[in-house]
Design an enzyme around this catalytic site. Structure first.
Site: not given
Lengths: 501, 503
Positions: A79, A154, A178
């Site tokens: 990420k 997210s 997330s």
């Protein structure tokens, strides 16, 4: 079955057996990324050359017979919230456009040391603020199950990459859900480890007291393998716990045998009701029946302060993030916008922040600045911390009578891109079930619980365990996963990506 | 009521101020610790390194980097707290102090707020033979900022500069901030109390060995808060904060100047603006900095990246055991040991020569001799060259060697001064200098007797007086011999020989 469709554990076994090389595996994933990323927008930055070089090094190590980590040579996606030396890191924000960190976060360093080729950096909501990935400055990620839908947020990029076979493993970050919520939306497994059990050094902070890195994979066992690799004490992160992270893989293997007798599972009373869509509840209830069938004792427990979790979260988070984001002043790195004329340093900062931060980020900076200001601190931040303490107490009390808690991961399945874009509160509510774990620091896992009868999109089920008892999640999760897979005949996968390329 | 900026600043003479007002002071002293590494990372802390060579992601505040507490800094903070008679917190935390500052890479400072590591202490200071107890509110840990240089302007200030350069080597160096409670009732002694407090604090820091304690390099910096209230009112007036005063003399002068300035404004019916002030060494005056109200909002909250600091009671007691003898106690003990008069000891302390004399005595010199060299000969040299006594370039061992030559009558005090000249010039050891410069006293009686004979012959009337019993007249003959031998005769020996001859 092509290599990309195998689990990370299967890929690792094939590497060990000499059936495939890391270069071949890595190239297969790079090919899948090349074929699908324009549609999905799940990667912000792909490092083909770097990944192939790391893969070649892995193959060389294996040829020489050096001792290898079990996952050595299995590629991974990271990420974009985590600093990678020499690879752009933007946290999904324009303000960090072009920033290339001069250092590796601890988890990246551990991944490199174990020999996993890093495919690239995955898309995310800007500074991890969002539940739909529509807040990324670099465009939304598409859900591999339906390109008109969001993938959750997210960590939508990491979840979509794993769901679309662009990577067998990914790193996510979970501040209020997330990892778990996009897991539910994309049919992947996502784990938020115990707070402090995976180093945060190198994580571009959203809310430091809530953030936690964790695995995103397609199976519970794969998550356990990755979790053990990235976990453990780090002197660079002072909140890092010293308890070793061990026994997770063993727990997952044990759980897959399917016996849950003696395990007490508590259904959270407060995570039921009107907020939960009928198809999600239907799949949830089905899973509960399976758990009972595996020998688990299922009871309902009440955690009364959960109803305040959302309010507390949306004070603590903006407060911390308003402070964290103050460093982005356009003076040292990232975006710099210079207005016309003879601008002062303040003019440059103002223009850069205006252009560099998205609406959701600005909203939270303002809320946080307000909540911390003198005269309001006690009314807002102080109160929120008290609620946090009450929620911790709720967990402690509940875990006196049950081993794990269970709820649906998210109230609904994935929705259409744009559908809730103008309604921040509707977005916030998606994290209703996941937020309490972050406030209390307890670990949580989300695993696929089947497809919605309404829209055919994935639903997720979440288990929570006491602090440092992450192994319980793997045991229970693997047991349910095995039973569900048996029931479905195969793991659920996004249809468009399950076929041979 | 008018604001002070509309009132012409008339200074009220210091003595006059006290007829109308009571001063209240508060002193905030920042001490830069001499740990090897920074407060929250492993970067080195050496002074004077090339800009931005002692930095890492953490002290540069790069995205993702995290702090970790330096245990040695906590240890120093606890020792300072204990030496200031403070309570040591059983549990305390760091907080973020959110404000924008160009040298501060995170745009918040990691500090301590309502939970300092040490609190409620005191320091006794001597002012004109009287003991004044200064109460300590707190001592807390924090990190230093970086340093800006503004290039291209005439003044070196940011206004008018072409560009600014930032050096982050200092960013993250551990600081201890020691804050007093309001110091009241000092009246005309206020400036002296301020100076004596900072001086006593510096002595304590030196004795603890936790800082270089160099005010000129900023490793100790004092902020002077001052306010005036109507005499006898028992209230507190509006204060000003004079920042970064960096010598003991300036601390005293800053208090004195602000008292005169405040009184001028108040007498004219003005109101004091709560603000920070800059002190100017050259003129001993202050000028306005930035306005500062109590409502300044730092939006403090507990630093979520750092776990609380909870020093165990065992550790605290262990550290208490490492405290040095308090400087005043040590001074009294040494004074008695050395047999110095009060005035002599005060000169020694004022000259900053206590440690040097101790080392010189340890190297074998008599205390009085050691005192004499350090507070006269070497102090004069330090004054002339504008350096600290310890930096003149003379070691206690060398001083002891010089004195040993005097004791052995190889040289006398006068010749010893020439030996010191040689030491300043780096001409070798004292013995080598005596040799090279040919300074040794004439030890052979032959040439002395010859010189005495010459002198007696040249001054027959004086010889007569001495023979007649007027021994006081011997000085003239001895003087003549000294002159003839260019000062290298041992006067005592000359006297002996002279008396033998005339007996």
């Amino acid at each position: 079955m092509s290599w990309i469709h195998r689990t990370a554990a299967e890929q690792a076994a094939a590497l060990a057996a000499g059936e495939v090389t890391s270069v071949e595996l890595t190239q297969a994933h790079l090919d899948q990324i090349a074929a699908t990323n324009d549609d999905l927008n799940s990667y912000l930055h792909v490092d083909a050359a770097g990944a192939l070089a790391q893969a070649a090094a892995s193959d060389a190590r294996r040829l020489k017979g050096e001792p290898l980590h079990e996952l050595d040579g299995v590629p991974i996606a990271i990420k974009d919230v985590l600093a990678t030396h020499g690879l752009p890191t933007t946290a999904g924000s324009k303000i960090l456009e072009g920033w290339v960190p001069p250092y590796d976060g601890t988890v990246v360093a551990r991944i490199k040391a174990a020999g996993l080729p890093i495919l690239g950096k995955t898309n995310m909501d800007e500074f991890a603020m969002g539940s739909s990935n529509e807040n990324s400055a670099y465009g939304p990620v598409k859900n591999p199950w339906d390109h008109t839908c969001i993938p959750g947020g997210s960590g939508g990029g990491s979840a979509a990459a794993v769901a679309a076979f662009q990577a067998p493993l990914a790193i996510g970050s979970d501040t209020g859900g997330s990892i778990r919520q996009p897991g539910a939306m994309t049919g992947t497994v996502g784990v938020k480890p115990t707070y402090g059990s995976v180093s945060r050094y190198g994580v571009i902070a959203l809310a430091n007291s809530l953030d936690q890195l964790g695995p995103v994979t397609r199976t519970v066992l794969d998550s356990a393998l990755l979790h053990e690799l990235i976990g453990g004490h780090d002197p660079k992160d002072s909140t890092s716990v010293t308890t070793p992270v061990v026994g997770l893989v063993e727990a997952a293997r044990q759980g897959a045998a399917g016996d849950l007798s003696g395990v007490r599972v508590g259904i959270v009373k407060e995570l039921q009701g009107d907020a939960w869509s009928a198809p999600v509840v239907e799949r949830f209830n089905e899973s509960i029946e399976i758990l009972k069938g595996l020998g688990a004792e299922v009871v309902e427990v009440s955690l009364p302060n959960f109803v305040h979790a959302m309010a507390a979260y949306y004070l603590i988070l903006p407060a911390e993030c308003s402070s964290n984001l103050a460093k982005f002043d356009a003076m040292r790195y990232g975006l710099r916008v210079t207005p016309e004329g003879d601008p002062s340093a303040e003019d440059v900062m103002r223009a850069s922040r205006d252009a560099g931060f998205g609406d959701e980020v600005k909203r939270r900076i303002l809320i946080g600045t307000y909540a911390l200001s003198s005269g309001y601190y006690d009314a807002y931040y102080g109160q929120a911390q008290k609620i946090r303490t009450l929620i911790i107490e709720d967990f402690k009390k509940a875990f006196e009578s049950v081993d794990v808690l269970v709820s649906p991961t998210a109230p609904t399945t994935a929705w259409s891109i744009g559908e809730k874009a103008d309604d921040p509160l509707a977005n916030y509510l998606q994290d209703l079930a996941t937020i309490p774990a972050n406030l209390a620091g307890v670990p949580g896992i989300s695993i696929p619980s089947g497809l919605s009868a309404d829209d055919g999109l994935p639903t997720g089920i979440q288990f929570l365990a006491p602090v440092l008892e992450d192994a319980r999640l793997y045991r229970v999760g693997a047991a349910l996963e095995a039973a569900l897979t048996k029931q479905w005949g195969a793991p659920i996968t996004a249809p468009a990506y399950a076929k041979e390329a | 009521m008018v604001l002070n900026n509309t009132v012409a600043e008339t200074l009220v003479p210091f003595e006059k101020v006290l007829e109308t007002y009571d001063p209240a002071m508060g002193l905030e002293v920042h001490v830069e610790l001499n740990t090897n590494t920074k407060m929250f990372c492993g970067c080195p802390t050496g002074f004077g390194a090339e800009p931005n060579t002692q930095v890492c992601p953490t002290c540069l505040g790069l995205p993702g980097a995290m702090p970790a507490v330096n245990r040695k800094a906590v240890e120093s903070a606890i020792r300072i707290g204990l030496a200031l008679n403070c309570e040591i917190a059983e549990w305390c935390r760091f907080a973020r102090k959110n404000y924008f500052y160009p040298d501060m890479p995170k745009n918040f400072q990691t500090s301590q707020y309502d939970e300092p590591i040490a609190f409620n202490g005191y320091l006794d200071v001597e002012v004109e033979g009287e003991t004044v107890r200064v109460e300590i509110e707190r001592a807390h840990m924090e990190e230093d900022t970086g340093k800006s240089t503004h290039v291209g302007g005439a003044t070196g200030r940011i206004h008018g500069a072409d560009h600014s350069l930032v050096d982050y080597n200092r960013a993250g160096i551990p600081l201890i901030e020691i804050v007093t409670k309001p110091i009241l009732g000092t009246a005309e002694k206020a400036p002296l109390v301020a100076k004596a407090y900072v001086s006593a604090l510096r002595d304590l820091i030196v004795a603890l060995g936790v800082s270089d304690a160099r005010m000129d390099q900023g490793s100790i910096r004092a902020d002077v808060n001052l306010s005036l209230a109507p005499k006898g009112s028992g209230t507190l007036g509006t204060r000003t904060e004079t920042k970064n005063v960096n010598s003991l003399r300036s601390v005293e002068r800053a208090v004195r100047f602000e008292m005169s300035r405040h009184a001028g404004i108040l007498d004219a019916g003005g109101a004091i603006l709560q603000e920070t002030r800059h002190f100017h060494e050259d003129t001993a005056t202050t000028s306005a900095g930035r306005p500062k109200s109590d409502a300044e909002d730092y939006r403090y909250f507990p630093e979520p990246d750092l776990v609380p600091v909870a020093p165990s009671r065992e550790w605290v007691e262990e550290l208490r055991g490492t405290l040095p003898e308090p400087p005043p106690v040590r001074r009294a003990r040494l004074q008695a040991e050395w047999g110095f008069a009060d005035l002599e000891m005060r000169d020694v302390v004022n000259a900053g020569a206590t440690e040097l004399i101790g080392a010189t005595v340890a190297a074998g010199a008599a205390p009085q001799a050691a005192r004499k060299w350090w507070t006269a000969e070497i102090a004069r040299r330090a004054n002339e060259t504008g350096v600290e006594l310890a930096e003149v370039g003379i070691t206690p061992t060398q001083v002891a060697e010089v004195q040993a030559l005097v004791d052995a009558r190889t040289i006398n005090d006068k010749l010893a001064r020439q030996v010191f000249e040689g030491l300043y010039a780096g001409e070798g050891t004292p013995a080598e200098i005596v040799e090279k410069r040919g300074l040794a006293l004439v030890s052979d009686d032959g040439p002395l007797i010859a010189a005495i004979d010459d002198a007696l012959a040249a001054q027959p009337d004086v010889a007569e007086k001495i023979r007649g019993g007027n021994l006081g007249a011997a000085g003239a003959i001895i003087g003549a011999v000294m002159k003839a031998t260019r000062g290298q005769a041992d006067a005592a020996r000359v006297r002996e020989l002279l008396l033998e001859k005339l007996a």
